[in-house]
Write a protein that holds these residues in place. Structure first.
Motif, PDB file in Angstrom:
ATOM      1  N   GLU A  44       1.075  -1.129  -0.141  1.00  0.00           N
ATOM      2  CA  GLU A  44       0.247   0.429   0.312  1.00  0.00           C
ATOM      3  C   GLU A  44       0.861   1.253  -0.152  1.00  0.00           C
ATOM      4  O   GLU A  44       2.182   0.977   0.636  1.00  0.00           O
ATOM      5  N   ALA A  45       0.194   2.164  -0.216  1.00  0.00           N
ATOM      6  CA  ALA A  45       0.916   3.817  -0.661  1.00  0.00           C
ATOM      7  C   ALA A  45       1.084   4.332   0.969  1.00  0.00           C
ATOM      8  O   ALA A  45      -0.345   3.795   1.954  1.00  0.00           O
ATOM      9  N   THR A  46       1.957   4.264   1.143  1.00  0.00           N
ATOM     10  CA  THR A  46       2.025   5.275   2.633  1.00  0.00           C
ATOM     11  C   THR A  46       1.259   6.667   2.792  1.00  0.00           C
ATOM     12  O   THR A  46       0.477   6.946   1.506  1.00  0.00           O
ATOM     13  N   GLU A  47       0.555   7.225   4.073  1.00  0.00           N
ATOM     14  CA  GLU A  47      -0.466   8.465   3.924  1.00  0.00           C
ATOM     15  C   GLU A  47       0.017   9.365   3.092  1.00  0.00           C
ATOM     16  O   GLU A  47      -0.627  10.461   3.312  1.00  0.00           O
ATOM     17  N   GLY A  48       1.456   9.763   2.868  1.00  0.00           N
ATOM     18  CA  GLY A  48       1.315  11.009   2.382  1.00  0.00           C
ATOM     19  C   GLY A  48       2.210  11.141   1.163  1.00  0.00           C
ATOM     20  O   GLY A  48       2.377  10.141   0.478  1.00  0.00           O
ATOM     21  N   TYR A  49       2.087  12.051   0.532  1.00  0.00           N
ATOM     22  CA  TYR A  49       3.018  12.013  -0.620  1.00  0.00           C
ATOM     23  C   TYR A  49       3.288  13.274  -0.928  1.00  0.00           C
ATOM     24  O   TYR A  49       2.949  14.557  -0.454  1.00  0.00           O
ATOM     25  N   ASN A  50       3.789  13.915  -1.812  1.00  0.00           N
ATOM     26  CA  ASN A  50       4.544  15.379  -2.000  1.00  0.00           C
ATOM     27  C   ASN A  50       4.753  14.953  -3.530  1.00  0.00           C
ATOM     28  O   ASN A  50       4.410  14.232  -4.759  1.00  0.00           O
ATOM     29  N   LEU A  56       4.513  13.060  -9.160  1.00  0.00           N
ATOM     30  CA  LEU A  56       3.497  12.788  -7.452  1.00  0.00           C
ATOM     31  C   LEU A  56       4.317  11.448  -6.838  1.00  0.00           C
ATOM     32  O   LEU A  56       4.586  10.896  -7.045  1.00  0.00           O
ATOM     33  N   TYR A  57       5.102  11.935  -5.694  1.00  0.00           N
ATOM     34  CA  TYR A  57       5.861  10.879  -5.485  1.00  0.00           C
ATOM     35  C   TYR A  57       5.021  10.742  -4.045  1.00  0.00           C
ATOM     36  O   TYR A  57       4.807  11.191  -3.011  1.00  0.00           O
ATOM     37  N   THR A  58       5.273   8.890  -3.258  1.00  0.00           N
ATOM     38  CA  THR A  58       4.996   8.647  -2.472  1.00  0.00           C
ATOM     39  C   THR A  58       5.541   7.093  -1.996  1.00  0.00           C
ATOM     40  O   THR A  58       5.936   6.984  -2.748  1.00  0.00           O
ATOM     41  N   GLY A  59       5.789   6.809  -0.594  1.00  0.00           N
ATOM     42  CA  GLY A  59       6.647   5.792  -0.711  1.00  0.00           C
ATOM     43  C   GLY A  59       5.230   4.401  -0.799  1.00  0.00           C
ATOM     44  O   GLY A  59       4.063   4.560  -1.039  1.00  0.00           O
ATOM     45  N   ILE A  60       5.789   3.157  -0.737  1.00  0.00           N
ATOM     46  CA  ILE A  60       5.244   1.957  -0.772  1.00  0.00           C
ATOM     47  C   ILE A  60       5.429   0.576   0.347  1.00  0.00           C
ATOM     48  O   ILE A  60       7.273   0.894   0.731  1.00  0.00           O
ATOM     49  N   THR A  61       4.569   0.504   1.577  1.00  0.00           N
ATOM     50  CA  THR A  61       5.312  -0.394   2.439  1.00  0.00           C
ATOM     51  C   THR A  61       4.777  -1.240   2.158  1.00  0.00           C
ATOM     52  O   THR A  61       3.302  -2.202   1.802  1.00  0.00           O
ATOM     53  N   SER A  62       4.568  -2.540   2.822  1.00  0.00           N
ATOM     54  CA  SER A  62       4.513  -4.218   2.839  1.00  0.00           C
ATOM     55  C   SER A  62       3.274  -3.019   4.030  1.00  0.00           C
ATOM     56  O   SER A  62       3.107  -3.159   4.947  1.00  0.00           O
ATOM     57  N   VAL A  63       2.135  -4.373   3.914  1.00  0.00           N
ATOM     58  CA  VAL A  63       0.944  -3.898   4.224  1.00  0.00           C
ATOM     59  C   VAL A  63       1.061  -4.738   6.184  1.00  0.00           C
ATOM     60  O   VAL A  63       0.734  -4.652   6.839  1.00  0.00           O
ATOM     61  N   VAL A  64       1.959  -5.810   5.322  1.00  0.00           N
ATOM     62  CA  VAL A  64       2.499  -6.196   7.363  1.00  0.00           C
ATOM     63  C   VAL A  64       3.990  -5.924   8.355  1.00  0.00           C
ATOM     64  O   VAL A  64       4.264  -6.340   9.172  1.00  0.00           O
ATOM     65  N   ILE A  73       9.430  -0.288   0.903  1.00  0.00           N
ATOM     66  CA  ILE A  73       9.923  -1.274   0.328  1.00  0.00           C
ATOM     67  C   ILE A  73      10.139  -0.836  -1.326  1.00  0.00           C
ATOM     68  O   ILE A  73      10.912  -1.232  -1.906  1.00  0.00           O
ATOM     69  N   GLY A  74      10.555   0.491  -1.146  1.00  0.00           N
ATOM     70  CA  GLY A  74      10.507   1.311  -2.512  1.00  0.00           C
ATOM     71  C   GLY A  74       9.252   3.053  -2.670  1.00  0.00           C
ATOM     72  O   GLY A  74       8.784   2.486  -1.341  1.00  0.00           O
ATOM     73  N   PHE A  75       9.716   3.025  -3.949  1.00  0.00           N
ATOM     74  CA  PHE A  75       9.266   4.631  -4.180  1.00  0.00           C
ATOM     75  C   PHE A  75       8.843   4.240  -5.679  1.00  0.00           C
ATOM     76  O   PHE A  75       8.702   3.451  -6.343  1.00  0.00           O
ATOM     77  N   VAL A  76       7.329   5.097  -5.911  1.00  0.00           N
ATOM     78  CA  VAL A  76       6.931   5.633  -6.742  1.00  0.00           C
ATOM     79  C   VAL A  76       7.037   6.565  -7.491  1.00  0.00           C
ATOM     80  O   VAL A  76       6.606   8.026  -6.352  1.00  0.00           O
ATOM     81  N   LEU A  77       7.048   7.020  -8.465  1.00  0.00           N
ATOM     82  CA  LEU A  77       7.040   8.471  -9.356  1.00  0.00           C
ATOM     83  C   LEU A  77       5.356   8.684 -10.116  1.00  0.00           C
ATOM     84  O   LEU A  77       6.251   7.796 -10.705  1.00  0.00           O
ATOM     85  N   VAL A  78       4.801   9.299 -10.367  1.00  0.00           N
ATOM     86  CA  VAL A  78       3.975   9.261 -11.234  1.00  0.00           C
ATOM     87  C   VAL A  78       3.948  10.541 -11.996  1.00  0.00           C
ATOM     88  O   VAL A  78       3.666  11.678 -11.450  1.00  0.00           O
ATOM     89  N   ASN A  79       3.663  10.234 -13.146  1.00  0.00           N
ATOM     90  CA  ASN A  79       3.492  12.065 -13.912  1.00  0.00           C
ATOM     91  C   ASN A  79       2.751  12.209 -13.936  1.00  0.00           C
ATOM     92  O   ASN A  79       1.322  11.290 -14.238  1.00  0.00           O
TER      93      ASN A  79
END
Length: 586
Positions: free
Chosen positions: A354-360, A370-378, A384-390
């Motif tokens: 899931e994506a972390t609660e915040g973004y920038n 848009l930048y946000t972190g990706i974390t495991s639900v457990v 576990i990584g980062f996502v950039l979305v145009n």
């Protein structure tokens, strides 16, 4: 004693009943049409099957028709009461005409259709389609994440931009009496540089009455790097915005011209020539009304009201926002939840993220990401990584990287200055010569930026805090190999002059040399150049300076020969007048 005649009263009652019987329903339908017109003008529902507002509007209309028909038919029942002259009447029940069935029969059918569609097109059966609404492509951080330019890191967040804009406008007495800044403050790129822009709005209804004929003359432009606020004057006044009433309200203007389209919240943007526009994304629905998905957008010239509709593959390059941050975050969560199937998301949860609660937002290559972190639900405290979305194309990149979760980094930065009580802002991810780092600001209780912090993404206990961006990078360079010139991509220029005065001061056990040149004061630690103690008044000194006034190197070879030709980073103490809300942002 005369007997009281009650006949006239009875006749009057019968006449009233007869009037009800003769009353034409067309007047009631006229009232209903007026009510629906007012409702439509205020609520502006789209005539689209996928819009809840449309179904509410239709329900109100049908209920109105039902009440009118019921009122009209009830005159027949009143006629029966009149014919029995108010004597004892036993009403066993009233059987509604068959036409009323058309008001009730569709309701259970529509509900049944909605429930069936909701189940059939749920993730239970088509989980892969939900996961594929957005498909991040895995990339390598070191080779494919753009190296950060420290001169263009947008550390002025929305809260600070609002404070800067409002304060700047408050100083303009000729404007503040009639206008105030809108709350929009949209982050965009203008000529590949990050800004927040917002139009002015009328300072109340009566100010609108006084000024609506002339329109809104300006908009505010806040530099996300330096915090500089400019009052921009477009070629013509802004006449279409959220501050307008009647037909010039931007949402009403869109609805009247595109009655069948579903719109998201229009956003204020400015193109590279400074022309203000409103960008409104149009939406459809996927999976039987379950998921919203952009289908195109409408661009409205905020000065003239001219509008043009574009398909997604026709969007002009200067537009920064087609996909909203909320939609992107939602689809990222769907991708992480269902990419390995529906049942896996409930039980095994293998690979569920899931994506972390915040973004920038990160500006890159004249686009906004848009930048946000990706974390495991457990796991709660690590990414576990980062996502950039145009946000213009929805092109998505996933950078697998074991890292501290953003809120953990924020807490670590706050802990480094816990005695001050400063609060951290949501961090940005930057690439400092192939090393991932979080960069953020620390604010006091008044919302003023007091410090800047760098937090190691992979070891969030390693924190660097400094009162300026230049000092922060220098402090980091003391522990890590960092070429400050190489990460500053601005054009550098040389500054040469004579030293007017020089003084040595010991600060925290370190000798600092303060010298004046051309009426400005600079400082440099002794460690930068061993010849600094020998500099005297009247000697020549040479600096390498970027366009923002930040000094990156000092050259004393003209005074001491080639042996003194050493370059090191120094910082400027009073090169420019800096806004106290964003102290020492270079």
């Amino acid at each position: 004693m005369p007997v009281k005649d009650v006949t006239p009263n009875s006749a009057s009652s019968f006449n009233k009943i007869n009037k009800i019987k003769k009353f034409s329903p067309r007047y009631l339908y006229l009232v209903l049409m007026i009510f629906l017109s007012i409702y439509y003008y205020l609520v502006l529902p789209p005539f689209h099957y996928a819009s809840l507002d449309f179904w509410i509007f239709l329900a109100i209309a049908l209920i109105g028709v039902f009440i009118i028909e019921l009122f009209t038919d009830s005159s027949g029942w009143l006629q029966k009461i009149k014919n029995q002259n108010y004597q004892s009447l036993e009403i066993k029940g009233i059987k509604l005409p068959k036409k009323y069935r058309w008001f009730f029969i569709p309701i259970p059918l529509l509900l049944l259709l909605a429930l069936a569609g909701h189940l059939i097109f749920s993730p239970l059966f088509i989980s892969k389609q939900y996961a594929n609404l957005i498909q991040p492509v895995t990339k390598d951080f070191k080779s494919e994440f753009p190296e950060s330019n420290i001169d263009q890191i947008p550390l002025v967040d929305r809260d600070t931009a609002v404070r800067l804009g409002n304060r700047h406008l408050g100083a303009l007495t000729d404007l503040v009496s009639q206008f105030e800044a809108s709350e929009e403050y949209t982050q965009i790129n203008i000529s590949a540089k990050p800004y927040r822009v917002t139009p002015l709005k009328y300072a109340g209804f009566f100010k609108w009455l006084n000024n609506f004929k002339d329109g809104i003359p300006h908009y505010l432009q806040v530099d996300n790097v330096t915090g500089k606020v400019e009052v921009k004057s477009p070629e013509q006044p802004i006449r279409y915005s959220f501050a307008e009433h009647l037909g010039r309200n931007i949402y009403r203007h869109l609805r009247f011209n595109y009655p069948f389209n579903i719109f998201g919240q229009p956003s204020f943007e400015v193109d590279d020539e400074g022309i203000p526009y409103y960008i409104a994304t149009t939406y459809g629905r996927k999976f039987f009304l379950r998921e919203a998905e952009p289908t195109g957008l409408v661009i409205v010239n905020a000065m003239t009201g001219d509008h043009q509709k574009y398909e997604l593959d026709e969007v002009p390059g200067w537009v920064d926002r087609v996909y909203s941050a909320e939609l992107i975050m939602h689809q990222l969560n769907l991708n992480g939840q269902y990419k390995n199937g529906f049942w896996n998301s409930l039980f095994a949860k293998e690979g569920v993220t899931e994506a972390t609660e915040g973004y920038n937002y990160i500006p890159m290559n004249d686009d906004l990401y848009l930048y946000t972190g990706i974390t495991s639900v457990v796991a709660d405290d690590s990414n576990i990584g980062f996502v950039l979305v145009n946000l213009r194309t929805k092109e998505s990149s996933m950078f697998p990287l074991s890292a501290a979760e953003e809120f953990s980094a924020m807490q670590s930065a706050e802990g480094s200055v816990q005695e001050t009580g400063y609060k951290a802002t949501f961090p940005l991810l930057i690439n400092l010569q192939n090393k991932p780092m979080y960069i953020l600001t620390l604010k006091d209780s008044s919302g003023l930026i007091k410090d800047y912090a760098l937090v190691d993404v992979q070891n969030y206990q390693q924190v660097y805090v400094a009162p300026s961006l230049t000092q922060l990078m220098k402090q980091y360079a003391e522990d890590q190999p960092l070429d400050l010139e190489s990460i500053s991509q601005e054009n550098l220029q040389e500054l040469t002059g004579q030293v007017e005065s020089i003084q040595a001061v010991v600060q925290d056990g370190q000798t600092m040399y303060y010298f004046m040149m051309d009426g400005k004061v600079y400082q440099a630690p002794l460690a930068l150049n061993e010849f600094l103690p020998f500099v005297q008044e009247g000697q020549d000194i040479n600096f390498t300076v970027d366009t923002e006034g930040s000094i990156y190197s000092v050259d004393l070879s003209k005074s001491f020969g080639d042996n003194a030709d050493e370059e090191a980073t120094v910082e400027e103490t009073s090169e420019t007048t800096v806004d106290p809300l964003i102290e020492n942002v270079n």
